[in-house]
Design a protein around this motif. Structure first.
Motif, PDB file in Angstrom:
ATOM      1  N   UNK A   7       0.830  -1.204   0.000  1.00 27.03           N
ATOM      2  CA  UNK A   7       0.000   0.000   0.000  1.00 27.03           C
ATOM      3  C   UNK A   7       0.864   1.252   0.000  1.00 27.03           C
ATOM      4  N   UNK A   8       1.980   1.214   0.730  1.00 31.80           N
ATOM      5  CA  UNK A   8       2.886   2.360   0.799  1.00 31.80           C
ATOM      6  C   UNK A   8       4.230   1.968   0.198  1.00 31.80           C
ATOM      7  N   UNK A   9       4.584   2.568  -0.916  1.00 27.48           N
ATOM      8  CA  UNK A   9       5.843   2.244  -1.580  1.00 27.48           C
ATOM      9  C   UNK A   9       7.032   2.895  -0.893  1.00 27.48           C
ATOM     10  N   UNK A  10       6.787   3.942  -0.105  1.00 26.43           N
ATOM     11  CA  UNK A  10       7.901   4.615   0.571  1.00 26.43           C
ATOM     12  C   UNK A  10       8.491   3.746   1.674  1.00 26.43           C
ATOM     13  N   UNK A  11       7.650   3.074   2.416  1.00 30.80           N
ATOM     14  CA  UNK A  11       8.148   2.270   3.544  1.00 30.80           C
ATOM     15  C   UNK A  11       7.916   0.776   3.348  1.00 30.80           C
ATOM     16  N   UNK A  12       7.320   0.400   2.206  1.00 25.47           N
ATOM     17  CA  UNK A  12       7.035  -1.004   1.918  1.00 25.47           C
ATOM     18  C   UNK A  12       6.195  -1.653   3.025  1.00 25.47           C
ATOM     19  N   UNK A  13       5.255  -0.864   3.548  1.00 28.25           N
ATOM     20  CA  UNK A  13       4.315  -1.309   4.587  1.00 28.25           C
ATOM     21  C   UNK A  13       4.966  -1.599   5.939  1.00 28.25           C
ATOM     22  N   UNK A  14       6.192  -1.134   6.161  1.00 24.74           N
ATOM     23  CA  UNK A  14       6.805  -1.298   7.489  1.00 24.74           C
ATOM     24  C   UNK A  14       6.362  -0.189   8.429  1.00 24.74           C
ATOM     25  N   UNK A  15       5.801   0.901   7.876  1.00 31.44           N
ATOM     26  CA  UNK A  15       5.366   2.096   8.597  1.00 31.44           C
ATOM     27  C   UNK A  15       6.549   2.919   9.109  1.00 31.44           C
ATOM     28  N   UNK A  16       7.760   2.554   8.678  1.00 35.32           N
ATOM     29  CA  UNK A  16       8.965   3.272   9.093  1.00 35.32           C
ATOM     30  C   UNK A  16       9.745   3.671   7.851  1.00 35.32           C
ATOM     31  N   UNK A  17      10.051   4.943   7.741  1.00 37.29           N
ATOM     32  CA  UNK A  17      10.760   5.474   6.572  1.00 37.29           C
ATOM     33  C   UNK A  17      12.204   5.762   6.951  1.00 37.29           C
ATOM     34  N   UNK A  18      13.147   5.252   6.131  1.00 34.53           N
ATOM     35  CA  UNK A  18      14.571   5.438   6.380  1.00 34.53           C
ATOM     36  C   UNK A  18      15.099   6.500   5.426  1.00 34.53           C
ATOM     37  N   UNK A  19      15.779   7.499   5.962  1.00 34.64           N
ATOM     38  CA  UNK A  19      16.316   8.580   5.141  1.00 34.64           C
ATOM     39  C   UNK A  19      17.655   9.024   5.732  1.00 34.64           C
ATOM     40  N   UNK A  20      18.219  10.066   5.155  1.00 34.30           N
ATOM     41  CA  UNK A  20      19.442  10.654   5.705  1.00 34.30           C
ATOM     42  C   UNK A  20      19.207  12.140   5.936  1.00 34.30           C
ATOM     43  N   UNK A  21      19.877  12.653   6.936  1.00 37.29           N
ATOM     44  CA  UNK A  21      19.802  14.078   7.235  1.00 37.29           C
ATOM     45  C   UNK A  21      21.123  14.734   6.813  1.00 37.29           C
ATOM     46  N   UNK A  22      21.074  15.994   6.411  1.00 39.00           N
ATOM     47  CA  UNK A  22      22.306  16.676   5.989  1.00 39.00           C
ATOM     48  C   UNK A  22      23.380  16.634   7.070  1.00 39.00           C
ATOM     49  N   UNK A  23      24.597  16.300   6.658  1.00 40.77           N
ATOM     50  CA  UNK A  23      25.790  16.318   7.503  1.00 40.77           C
ATOM     51  C   UNK A  23      25.775  15.272   8.607  1.00 40.77           C
ATOM     52  N   UNK A  24      24.804  14.353   8.602  1.00 38.18           N
ATOM     53  CA  UNK A  24      24.803  13.283   9.593  1.00 38.18           C
ATOM     54  C   UNK A  24      25.417  12.025   8.999  1.00 38.18           C
ATOM     55  N   UNK A  25      26.111  11.262   9.835  1.00 42.68           N
ATOM     56  CA  UNK A  25      26.878  10.100   9.370  1.00 42.68           C
ATOM     57  C   UNK A  25      26.020   8.866   9.209  1.00 42.68           C
ATOM     58  N   UNK A  26      24.876   8.829   9.896  1.00 39.37           N
ATOM     59  CA  UNK A  26      24.091   7.599   9.940  1.00 39.37           C
ATOM     60  C   UNK A  26      22.699   7.789   9.331  1.00 39.37           C
ATOM     61  N   UNK A  27      22.161   6.696   8.822  1.00 44.67           N
ATOM     62  CA  UNK A  27      20.787   6.705   8.326  1.00 44.67           C
ATOM     63  C   UNK A  27      19.835   6.945   9.496  1.00 44.67           C
ATOM     64  N   UNK A  28      18.686   7.516   9.180  1.00 42.83           N
ATOM     65  CA  UNK A  28      17.754   7.919  10.238  1.00 42.83           C
ATOM     66  C   UNK A  28      16.365   7.348   9.958  1.00 42.83           C
ATOM     67  N   UNK A  29      15.751   6.784  10.973  1.00 42.10           N
ATOM     68  CA  UNK A  29      14.404   6.223  10.862  1.00 42.10           C
ATOM     69  C   UNK A  29      13.386   7.166  11.498  1.00 42.10           C
ATOM     70  N   UNK A  30      12.219   7.230  10.895  1.00 43.72           N
ATOM     71  CA  UNK A  30      11.100   7.982  11.462  1.00 43.72           C
ATOM     72  C   UNK A  30       9.802   7.318  11.030  1.00 43.72           C
ATOM     73  N   UNK A  31       8.707   7.714  11.660  1.00 43.47           N
ATOM     74  CA  UNK A  31       7.409   7.194  11.248  1.00 43.47           C
ATOM     75  C   UNK A  31       7.106   7.655   9.831  1.00 43.47           C
ATOM     76  N   UNK A  32       6.639   6.732   9.029  1.00 38.15           N
ATOM     77  CA  UNK A  32       6.293   7.079   7.650  1.00 38.15           C
ATOM     78  C   UNK A  32       5.023   7.930   7.636  1.00 38.15           C
ATOM     79  N   UNK A  33       4.870   8.710   6.580  1.00 45.79           N
ATOM     80  CA  UNK A  33       3.688   9.557   6.453  1.00 45.79           C
ATOM     81  C   UNK A  33       2.398   8.747   6.336  1.00 45.79           C
TER      82      UNK A  33
END
Length: 298
Positions: A7-33
Motif C-alpha cells: 500500500x505504501x511504496x515509501x516504507x514497503x508497509x513497514x510504517x517506518x521510513x529510512x532517510x538521511x539528514x544533511x551532515x549526519x553520518x548515519x541513516x535515520x528512521x522515522x514514522x512514515x507519512x
C-alpha cells in the motif's frame, strides 16, 4: 500468482521510513507519512483500557504505538552508515555467490528469539546458534549484507544492534581520551546490545593498542555468551586474503606485499574465540562496486 503490491511504496508497509539528514553520518528512521495520526487503536492517547481479573479498569500502553516507536529507536541506535540506508536482505539481492550467506543469516534469525529469551542458554544447547565472520575481498557485498542484517534485527524483529566500523571505533576512543572518557565508557554500549556487528575487522595499523581494544570487545562478548557478527577482508587462506602493499622506509628497497591471514592479523587468542563464537564464511566473486558502475554507464 500475482505479486502483492504494498500500500505504501515509501516504507514497503513497514510504517517506518529510512532517510538521511544533511551532515549526519548515519541513516535515520522515522514514522512514515502513511502512519495514521492519531493512532486508530488508541485514538492518539498512547494507552488502552482493559479489565484485569477483578474487572477493574487498567491502562496499558498501546501495543501498536509502542512497537513502532521501539523499532524506530532501535534502528537509530544501531548507527547504520548513511551509504547503506537502502540495505535490506531482499530476495532480489540473492545470487549464487551469496546464497549460502543468505541461508545462514536466515538460520540465525530463526534461532535468535530462543537465545534472547534465555541469555544463559549455552551455544551448545541452542541448535548451534552462532554469529558470523564474513570474509572476502573488497566490493563483494559484505557490509551491504550486514547492514541489511542490522535492518532486519531492528525494524523486523525489534532486536537491539550496533553496527560499528572498527576504524571509527578507534577514532572515537582516541577522541574520548581528549574528552576524559575511559575506554569502557565508549565500549560499554557495544557490550549491552543484543547483536554487535564489527565492520572491517583488522583494518588499521594493527598496533598492540588496536589489538587490545579488539581483544576486549571479543573477550567480553565471549564471556557474556553474546552474538557477534564481523566483516573482514582477511581470510583463512593466503590464496584469497587481502594483499597489502608495504612501502619500505629505505628508498633503496623495493615495495612488497604481505598477505596476512585472519589468524595472523588478529592473533591466535582472538581467532580462537571467534572460531567458537561464529561461523566463518567466504564471500568471494566479482567486485560489485565496479560491476554496478559499469552497468550504470560510469
Amino acid at each position: 500468482m500475482a505479486k502483492t503490491v504494498p500500500d505504501c511504496l515509501r516504507c514497503n508497509n513497514t510504517r517506518i521510513f529510512i532517510s538521511v539528514r544533511p551532515r549526519e553520518r548515519y541513516a535515520h528512521a522515522r514514522l512514515c507519512d502513511c502512519v495514521s495520526s492519531p493512532c486508530k487503536t488508541c485514538k492518539g492517547t498512547g494507552f488502552l483500557v482493559e479489565q484485569d481479573n477483578f474487572q477493574r479498569d487498567v491502562a496499558i500502553v498501546c501495543p501498536d504505538c509502542e512497537q513502532i516507536k521501539q523499532s524506530v529507536q532501535l534502528y537509530n541506535n544501531a548507527r547504520i552508515p548513511r551509504r547503506y540506508l537502502n540495505s535490506r536482505l531482499n530476495p532480489n539481492d540473492r545470487d549464487p555467490e551469496n546464497e549460502m550467506v543468505f541461508d545462514l543469516l536466515g538460520s540465525i534469525f530463526r534461532l535468535l528469539p530462543q537465545r534472547l529469551s534465555n541469555p544463559n542458554l549455552l551455544q551448545t544447547d541452542s541448535e548451534d546458534l552462532k554469529g558470523m565472520v564474513l570474509m572476502g575481498p573488497p566490493g563483494t557485498g559484505k557490509t551491504h549484507l550486514m547492514a541489511g542484517f542490522a535492518y532486519q534485527c531492528t525494524i523486523g524483529h525489534r532486536i537491539s544492534c550496533i553496527f560499528q566500523s572498527f576504524a571509527e571505533l578507534l577514532s572515537e576512543l582516541r577522541q574520548g581520551y581528549s574528552d576524559g572518557k575511559s575506554d569502557m565508557e565508549i565500549i560499554e554500549p557495544h557490550l549491552q546490545t543484543d547483536i554487535l556487528i564489527i565492520d572491517d575487522m583488522g583494518k588499521g595499523r594493527n598496533s598492540d593498542w588496536e589489538l587490545g581494544i579488539l581483544d576486549m570487545l571479543i573477550s567480553e562478548r565471549y564471556n557474556r555468551n553474546q552474538i557477534i557478527m564481523v566483516t573482514t577482508n582477511f581470510t583463512e587462506s593466503e590464496e584469497n586474503t587481502l594483499k597489502e602493499q608495504i612501502r619500505s622506509r629505505d628508498k633503496t628497497e623495493t615495495e612488497h606485499f604481505i598477505s596476512d591471514t585472519i589468524s595472523r592479523r588478529v592473533g591466535e587468542r582472538i581467532h580462537s574465540r571467534l572460531k567458537e563464537m561464529c561461523y566463518f564464511e567466504n564471500l568471494l566473486g566479482r567486485d560489485r562496486r565496479i560491476v554496478d558502475d559499469e552497468l550504470d554507464g560510469d
